[in-house]
Design an enzyme around this catalytic site. Structure first.
Site, mmCIF file in Angstrom:
data_model
loop_
_atom_site.group_PDB
_atom_site.id
_atom_site.type_symbol
_atom_site.label_atom_id
_atom_site.label_comp_id
_atom_site.label_asym_id
_atom_site.label_seq_id
_atom_site.Cartn_x
_atom_site.Cartn_y
_atom_site.Cartn_z
ATOM 1 N N SER A 49 33.508 34.370 41.058
ATOM 2 C CA SER A 49 34.641 33.667 40.448
ATOM 3 C C SER A 49 34.193 32.244 40.126
ATOM 4 O O SER A 49 33.112 31.814 40.556
ATOM 5 C CB SER A 49 35.802 33.618 41.445
ATOM 6 N N ASP A 83 33.777 36.651 36.980
ATOM 7 C CA ASP A 83 35.118 37.197 37.207
ATOM 8 C C ASP A 83 36.167 36.128 36.873
ATOM 9 O O ASP A 83 36.054 34.978 37.320
ATOM 10 C CB ASP A 83 35.190 37.574 38.702
HETATM 11 O O1 G3H Z 1 38.942 39.638 40.470
HETATM 12 C C1 G3H Z 1 38.812 40.035 41.621
HETATM 13 C C2 G3H Z 1 39.561 41.174 42.117
HETATM 14 O O2 G3H Z 1 40.481 41.627 41.260
HETATM 15 C C3 G3H Z 1 39.688 41.310 43.578
HETATM 16 O O3 G3H Z 1 40.937 41.720 44.038
HETATM 17 O O4 G3H Z 1 40.909 40.657 46.260
HETATM 18 O O5 G3H Z 1 42.533 42.451 45.724
HETATM 19 O O6 G3H Z 1 40.141 42.994 45.992
HETATM 20 P P1 G3H Z 1 41.152 41.960 45.599
HETATM 21 ZN ZN ZN Z 2 40.870 40.072 39.586
#
Ligand code: G3H
Ligand code: ZN
Length: 292
Positions: A49, A83
């Site tokens: 991220s 991400d």
């Molecule tokens: O972008 C990252 C994800 O969508 C992670 O989602 O934390 O629910 O696994 P999560």
């Molecule tokens: Zn996500």
């Protein structure tokens, strides 16, 4: 080995399984994912991220993932992805740093502005051979949030997803289908909505918010055409719960390696289970991918 994301997704689409896209935060979580991939002989997407980039640095994270993939996981395919990129500048910087795939998440904007920004990025990315993931319908919740119920989860409209994919020419598409960021007690995926989308587009559908979704529902979502599943919170929890526990049990320990090794193993175990559930276990043996 480090490869382009397209080689992984192509195999998943051909054989009807999903690739795990695992959020990493430091060297230890990268090691956990890479070791799981080696053990499972499974392809994997390692994703960061903007928060993880702020913590580690853009180039360092690229070099860490590349080095671990090339040296510690030479027989399995690992792709690096941004991400939830939030701006043109942030996404462009990741392309410059060598990511083979980036997400532009403009899902909070009105749809025409989302299309405009995503299309602008796709045009540049495709000239550089980089894949772009777009997003329609915002995800709610929060990375790392655990427990309690989530309400008011927005849902994407299939016709809007189809129009978005057509207009932008994205390579993969994230759509709000009922899951949320974090792990909540009532998380669900609207399987009919997944089907309604995947029946109308060839572009691989990405399920965000994979943590907290029951295994049975994940299996059905894959059957209905989901090809990438994001896992963030489960990794954070495995890492930090284990670290807290290790520190508690070893109050006098000063060696970070002793304190951190159980956390790497906990991440590895979580990721291995996801690879089994997603059906990517063992697929590395057959995938033909060019090393980057
Ligand atoms: O972008 C990252 C994800 O969508 C992670 O989602 O934390 O629910 O696994 P999560
Ligand atoms: Zn996500």
């Amino acid at each position: 080995m480090l490869v382009h994301i397209k080689d992984l997704v192509k195999d998943a689409a051909k054989h009807g399984y999903a690739i795990g896209a695992f959020n990493v935060h430091n060297l230890e979580t990268i090691l956990g994912v890479a070791r799981a991939a080696v053990k499972a002989k499974s392809p994997a997407i390692i994703q960061v991220s903007e928060g993880a980039i702020k913590y580690m640095g853009r180039k360092p994270v690229n070099h860490l993932v590349s080095t671990v993939a090339k040296n510690l996981a030479p027989d399995v395919q690992i792709a690096l992805h941004l991400d939830h990129g939030s701006s043109f500048e942030s996404v462009l910087a990741c392309m410059d740093a060598g990511f083979s795939s980036v997400q532009i998440d403009a899902s909070s904007m009105p749809i025409d502005e989302n299309i405009e920004l995503t299309k602008k990025i796709v045009d540049i990315a495709h000239k550089r051979g980089v894949w772009v993931q777009g997003e329609v319908g915002s995800m709610i919740g929060g990375h790392g949030k655990v427990g309690g119920r989530i309400t008011g989860v927005p849902l994407a409209v299939p016709a809007e997803v189809v129009a978005f994919v057509k207009a932008t020419k994205v390579d993969s598409i994230a759509a709000a289908v009922g899951s949320a960021h974090g792990a909540f007690t009532n998380e669900d995926v609207h399987l009919d909505l997944v089907k309604a989308i995947t029946e109308k587009i060839k572009t691989p559908l990405v399920l965000h918010g994979g943590s907290g979704v029951p295994d049975k529902v994940i299996a059905k979502a894959i059957k209905n055409g989901v090809r990438i599943i994001n896992i963030g919170t489960d990794i954070k929890v495995a890492f930090s719960d284990t670290l807290k526990d290790t520190c508690k049990k070893n109050k006098k320990e000063t060696d970070p390696r002793v304190l951190l090794t159980p956390s790497i193993e906990a991440v590895e175990a979580i990721v291995l289970n996801k690879m089994k559930l997603f059906g990517s276990f063992g697929r590395s043996v057959d995938i033909k991918a060019k090393k980057l």
